[in-house]
Scaffold this motif. Structure first.
Motif, PDB file in Angstrom:
ATOM      1  N   GLY A   9       0.877  -1.119   0.102  1.00 14.85           N
ATOM      2  CA  GLY A   9       0.196  -0.018   0.010  1.00 14.85           C
ATOM      3  C   GLY A   9       0.840   1.334   0.181  1.00 14.85           C
ATOM      4  O   GLY A   9       2.067   1.281   0.564  1.00 14.85           O
ATOM      5  N   GLN A  10       0.300   2.304  -0.295  1.00 14.96           N
ATOM      6  CA  GLN A  10       0.993   3.330  -0.554  1.00 14.96           C
ATOM      7  C   GLN A  10       0.007   4.715  -0.005  1.00 14.96           C
ATOM      8  O   GLN A  10      -1.101   4.451   0.056  1.00 14.96           O
ATOM      9  CB  GLN A  10       1.235   4.054  -1.978  1.00 14.96           C
ATOM     10  N   THR A  12      -1.147   7.168  -1.077  1.00 19.35           N
ATOM     11  CA  THR A  12      -2.115   7.676  -2.009  1.00 19.35           C
ATOM     12  C   THR A  12      -3.157   6.686  -2.156  1.00 19.35           C
ATOM     13  O   THR A  12      -4.059   7.193  -2.772  1.00 19.35           O
ATOM     14  CB  THR A  12      -1.368   7.764  -3.477  1.00 19.35           C
ATOM     15  N   ASP A  13      -3.310   5.661  -1.272  1.00 20.96           N
ATOM     16  CA  ASP A  13      -4.179   4.737  -1.368  1.00 20.96           C
ATOM     17  C   ASP A  13      -5.231   5.113  -0.434  1.00 20.96           C
ATOM     18  O   ASP A  13      -6.248   4.537  -0.342  1.00 20.96           O
ATOM     19  CB  ASP A  13      -3.677   3.297  -1.192  1.00 20.96           C
ATOM     20  N   GLU A  16      -8.983   5.799  -0.819  1.00 22.23           N
ATOM     21  CA  GLU A  16      -9.733   4.490  -1.387  1.00 22.23           C
ATOM     22  C   GLU A  16      -9.729   3.325  -0.184  1.00 22.23           C
ATOM     23  O   GLU A  16     -11.058   2.660  -0.140  1.00 22.23           O
ATOM     24  CB  GLU A  16      -9.187   4.045  -2.748  1.00 22.23           C
ATOM     25  N   LEU A  17      -8.846   3.324   0.887  1.00 21.90           N
ATOM     26  CA  LEU A  17      -8.974   2.540   1.777  1.00 21.90           C
ATOM     27  C   LEU A  17     -10.004   2.822   2.618  1.00 21.90           C
ATOM     28  O   LEU A  17     -10.628   1.648   3.216  1.00 21.90           O
ATOM     29  CB  LEU A  17      -7.687   2.049   2.423  1.00 21.90           C
ATOM     30  N   VAL A  62      -2.145  -4.497  -0.322  1.00 20.97           N
ATOM     31  CA  VAL A  62      -3.657  -4.079  -1.190  1.00 20.97           C
ATOM     32  C   VAL A  62      -3.747  -4.887  -2.191  1.00 20.97           C
ATOM     33  O   VAL A  62      -2.703  -5.376  -2.659  1.00 20.97           O
ATOM     34  CB  VAL A  62      -3.282  -2.503  -1.629  1.00 20.97           C
ATOM     35  N   GLN A  64      -5.475  -5.428  -5.667  1.00 20.93           N
ATOM     36  CA  GLN A  64      -6.024  -4.328  -6.804  1.00 20.93           C
ATOM     37  C   GLN A  64      -6.381  -5.088  -8.023  1.00 20.93           C
ATOM     38  O   GLN A  64      -5.435  -6.148  -8.483  1.00 20.93           O
ATOM     39  CB  GLN A  64      -4.960  -3.673  -7.045  1.00 20.93           C
ATOM     40  N   SER A  67      -7.408  -1.023 -11.917  1.00 20.75           N
ATOM     41  CA  SER A  67      -7.272   0.467 -11.078  1.00 20.75           C
ATOM     42  C   SER A  67      -7.938   0.388  -9.844  1.00 20.75           C
ATOM     43  O   SER A  67      -7.820   1.289  -9.188  1.00 20.75           O
ATOM     44  CB  SER A  67      -7.360   1.385 -12.114  1.00 20.75           C
ATOM     45  N   LYS A  68      -8.824  -0.556  -9.613  1.00 21.82           N
ATOM     46  CA  LYS A  68      -9.590  -0.675  -8.419  1.00 21.82           C
ATOM     47  C   LYS A  68      -8.826  -1.628  -7.139  1.00 21.82           C
ATOM     48  O   LYS A  68      -8.715  -2.696  -7.499  1.00 21.82           O
ATOM     49  CB  LYS A  68     -10.988  -0.990  -8.880  1.00 21.82           C
ATOM     50  N   ILE A  69      -8.823  -0.814  -5.887  1.00 19.50           N
ATOM     51  CA  ILE A  69      -8.586  -1.539  -4.972  1.00 19.50           C
ATOM     52  C   ILE A  69      -9.705  -2.288  -4.269  1.00 19.50           C
ATOM     53  O   ILE A  69     -10.932  -1.850  -4.188  1.00 19.50           O
ATOM     54  CB  ILE A  69      -7.931  -0.633  -3.842  1.00 19.50           C
ATOM     55  N   PHE A  72      -7.715  -4.967   1.600  1.00 16.80           N
ATOM     56  CA  PHE A  72      -6.496  -4.468   2.191  1.00 16.80           C
ATOM     57  C   PHE A  72      -6.316  -5.174   3.440  1.00 16.80           C
ATOM     58  O   PHE A  72      -7.174  -5.596   4.085  1.00 16.80           O
ATOM     59  CB  PHE A  72      -6.230  -2.977   2.136  1.00 16.80           C
TER      60      PHE A  72
END
Length: 156
Positions: A9-10, A12-13, A16-17, A62, A64, A67-69, A72
């Protein structure tokens, strides 16, 4: 089984998380928890400091799909599985298992002797299938609302 990848994970996630966390609880956990309990549980998403620390101090994996998570999991202090959530539209596709296996492998790599977690009623059967034992039932009070979960552990 769907086509998904597991990656680290980053930061930037984060948004969305958080959305996945709330959406999963509000749809998947309704058989085990009431409206007020779910509202209190999901309110933790507003704790910005907690979520920043999850992303910066925990081992975050994560799942994925394109492009969708879709899921996690996080490992805190090398031996505490803090989060394990799968998107409400992607349940029962092996995502939780792959995430769990990745977290367990990381704990083993870190030479941990056990893996611990506080587990919801909804997730308890999954954890039991993966070798976890209940240490105790817990009553948590969040925003004045009682929420039952289980302190569980697995020897590695």
């Amino acid at each position: 089984m769907q086509n998904f990848v597991i990656r680290e994970g980053q930061i930037t996630d984060l948004t969305e998380l958080q959305k996945l966390f709330v959406d999963t609880i509000t749809t998947i956990c309704t058989a085990d928890y009431g409206t007020e309990q779910i509202k209190a549980w999901t309110s933790s998403v507003k704790n910005k400091q907690r979520w920043q620390e999850i992303m910066t101090k925990q081992f975050v994996m994560v799942a994925q799909e394109e492009s969708k998570i879709v899921g996690f999991a996080t490992l805190n202090n090398g031996n505490y599985l803090d989060f394990l959530y799968v998107h409400k539209d992607h349940q029962r596709q092996g995502i939780a298992q792959r995430l769990f296996d990745t977290i367990e492998a990381k704990a083993r790599q870190l030479k941990q002797y056990s893996l611990d977690s506080d587990v919801s009623k909804t997730a308890k059967p999954f954890f039991e299938r993966n070798g976890f034992k209940i240490l105790q039932e817990q009553t948590n009070i969040r925003q004045g609302v009682e929420i039952i979960n289980y302190k569980m552990t697995k020897q590695l």
